[in-house]
Design a protein around this motif. Structure first.
Motif, short mmCIF file in Angstrom:
data_model
loop_
_atom_site.label_atom_id
_atom_site.label_comp_id
_atom_site.label_asym_id
_atom_site.label_seq_id
_atom_site.Cartn_x
_atom_site.Cartn_y
_atom_site.Cartn_z
N TYR A 136 0.85 -1.19 0.00
CA TYR A 136 0.00 0.00 0.00
C TYR A 136 0.88 1.24 0.00
CZ TYR A 136 -3.69 3.27 1.33
OH TYR A 136 -4.58 4.31 1.36
N GLY A 137 0.71 2.08 -1.03
CA GLY A 137 1.62 3.21 -1.22
C GLY A 137 2.88 2.72 -1.90
N LEU A 169 1.52 6.10 6.24
CA LEU A 169 0.45 6.50 7.16
C LEU A 169 0.67 7.90 7.73
CD1 LEU A 169 -0.32 3.16 9.02
CD2 LEU A 169 -1.61 4.25 7.19
N GLU A 170 1.86 8.42 7.66
CA GLU A 170 2.10 9.80 8.09
C GLU A 170 1.41 10.81 7.18
OE1 GLU A 170 6.44 10.45 7.82
OE2 GLU A 170 6.42 8.77 6.41
N TYR A 171 0.96 10.35 6.00
CA TYR A 171 0.35 11.25 5.03
C TYR A 171 -1.17 11.10 4.90
CZ TYR A 171 5.23 11.36 3.45
OH TYR A 171 6.59 11.47 3.39
N PRO A 180 -9.09 -13.28 7.18
CA PRO A 180 -8.92 -13.59 8.60
C PRO A 180 -7.60 -14.31 8.85
CG PRO A 180 -11.16 -14.06 7.91
CD PRO A 180 -10.40 -13.72 6.66
N GLY A 181 -6.88 -13.84 9.86
CA GLY A 181 -5.57 -14.39 10.16
C GLY A 181 -4.44 -13.76 9.37
N GLY A 182 -4.78 -12.89 8.42
CA GLY A 182 -3.76 -12.24 7.60
C GLY A 182 -2.87 -11.31 8.40
N ARG A 183 -1.64 -11.18 7.96
CA ARG A 183 -0.64 -10.37 8.67
C ARG A 183 -0.39 -9.05 7.97
NH1 ARG A 183 4.20 -14.34 10.72
NH2 ARG A 183 2.96 -16.22 11.10
N LEU A 184 -0.08 -8.04 8.77
CA LEU A 184 0.35 -6.78 8.18
C LEU A 184 1.59 -6.26 8.86
CD1 LEU A 184 -2.06 -3.80 9.08
CD2 LEU A 184 -1.65 -5.76 10.54
N LEU A 185 2.37 -5.51 8.09
CA LEU A 185 3.62 -4.91 8.54
C LEU A 185 3.56 -3.43 8.20
CD1 LEU A 185 6.61 -4.93 9.49
CD2 LEU A 185 7.23 -5.66 7.16
N LEU A 186 3.57 -2.60 9.24
CA LEU A 186 3.55 -1.15 9.08
C LEU A 186 4.89 -0.59 9.52
CD1 LEU A 186 0.07 -0.40 10.72
CD2 LEU A 186 0.55 -1.15 8.38
N ILE A 187 5.50 0.21 8.69
CA ILE A 187 6.77 0.85 9.01
C ILE A 187 6.61 2.33 8.76
CG2 ILE A 187 9.24 0.96 8.52
CD1 ILE A 187 9.02 -1.89 7.35
N ASP A 188 6.87 3.15 9.78
CA ASP A 188 6.71 4.58 9.58
C ASP A 188 7.66 5.36 10.46
OD1 ASP A 188 5.45 6.84 8.30
OD2 ASP A 188 3.66 5.58 8.16
N PHE A 211 3.06 16.67 5.87
CA PHE A 211 2.63 15.52 6.66
C PHE A 211 1.30 15.81 7.36
CE2 PHE A 211 7.25 15.71 6.62
CZ PHE A 211 7.58 14.46 6.12
N LYS A 212 0.44 14.80 7.41
CA LYS A 212 -0.76 14.91 8.23
C LYS A 212 -0.43 14.60 9.68
CE LYS A 212 -5.26 15.35 8.85
NZ LYS A 212 -5.37 15.08 10.30
N THR A 213 0.38 13.55 9.89
CA THR A 213 0.74 13.12 11.24
C THR A 213 2.24 12.85 11.26
OG1 THR A 213 -1.41 12.01 11.32
CG2 THR A 213 0.10 11.60 13.14
N PRO A 214 3.07 13.90 11.39
CA PRO A 214 4.52 13.69 11.29
C PRO A 214 5.10 12.83 12.40
CG PRO A 214 4.01 15.96 11.92
CD PRO A 214 2.72 15.32 11.53
N GLU A 215 4.40 12.71 13.52
CA GLU A 215 4.88 11.87 14.62
C GLU A 215 4.05 10.58 14.73
OE1 GLU A 215 4.91 14.47 18.02
OE2 GLU A 215 6.63 15.60 17.28
N ILE A 216 3.68 10.03 13.56
CA ILE A 216 2.84 8.84 13.53
C ILE A 216 3.50 7.65 14.22
CG2 ILE A 216 3.75 8.17 11.26
CD1 ILE A 216 0.15 7.56 12.47
#
Length: 265
Positions: free
Chosen positions: A50-51, A124-126, A143-151, A178-183
């Protein structure tokens, strides 16, 4: 450009110089496989980036999941999607898609439960609404799927030889981007609030001393100059100081990355 919506506007309308920087910055590198280890990608996995930007990471993940798997890239920039699609011509297990409805109503153009893995890196900061975006992640994950978020968390950025006060002023001037620079510091809580399970977080921070991050500073300088948040002469002076510090082996840049993992119940 509108200062109140610049954080998404500047991703929809990208000048050629910045596109060229992203092409250099977002290539597939040896370290990506290690970065993706928390996703536990396997042959046959169906993974969403995503992105996805220029698309190199999604293409690399397509190689990792093999012909029985599938990689999808989604972005709100039409040029990124078109360029990535052209680059991946001939690859049968990767495709790129434009976010539907624009950033405000951003719907991922995939059916519910379409993927079992999801990557979202420095995006996600944007976004206008973090919870709305996470709800979309939950929808497309099975269901049971994994996600990895890096920000990032720009409250912790270090640039030497600028010092703390100057660095804070520079990034404050760039803050409309940035919408949330300290995300980073709130990302774990956001994921818990979105109903994900087994949420984990760790922080990783490297130190660039050779100038690879100068591209980041040039991007930030362009943002700071958009609304005259900092005088152009001062911006030029700071960039010159950073470049001179690289030449003199006196440069250091560090920006902590918050690595958050979770699972859809």
């Amino acid at each position: 450009m509108n200062e109140n919506t610049f954080y998404t506007d500047h991703w929809q309308d990208i000048e050629d110089e910045r596109v060229a920087r992203y092409e250099r910055m977002f290539q597939w590198r040896d370290g990506h496989a290690q970065m993706l280890e928390p996703l536990d990608l396997r042959p046959g996995s169906r993974v969403l980036d995503y992105g996805c930007g220029p698309g190199a990471v999604a293409l690399g993940m397509a190689d990792m999941v093999g012909p029985g798997g599938r990689a999808y890239g989604v972005d709100l920039n039409a040029r990124f999607v078109a360029d990535a699609t052209r680059r991946a011509e001939g690859a049968q297990n990767v495709s790129y898609h434009l976010l539907e409805g624009g950033p405000e109503n951003g719907r991922i153009p995939l059916p519910c439960g379409a993927v079992d893995r999801l990557l979202c890196k420095n995006v996600l900061e944007y976004v206008p609404d973090v919870q709305a975006t996470l709800a979309e992640f939950r929808r497309v994950l099975e269901p049971g799927g994994r996600l990895l978020l890096i920000d990032s968390d720009w409250g912790f950025v270090v640039v030497e030889p600028w010092g703390r006060a100057t660095t804070e002023r520079f990034f404050k001037a760039a803050s409309p981007a940035f919408k949330t620079p300290e995300i980073g510091r709130i990302l774990r809580t956001e994921l818990v609030d979105a109903g994900f399970h087994d949420v984990g977080v760790r922080i990783q921070a490297g130190a660039d001393t050779t100038g690879g991050s100068l591209a980041v500073l040039h991007n930030m300088a362009s943002y700071a100059g958009t609304f005259d948040m900092m005088p152009a002469a001062e911006i030029a002076k700071l960039l010159a100081e950073a470049e001179a510090a690289v030449e003199a082996d006196r440069y250091l840049f560090s920006l902590p990355q918050f690595v958050v993992t979770g699972r859809r119940p």
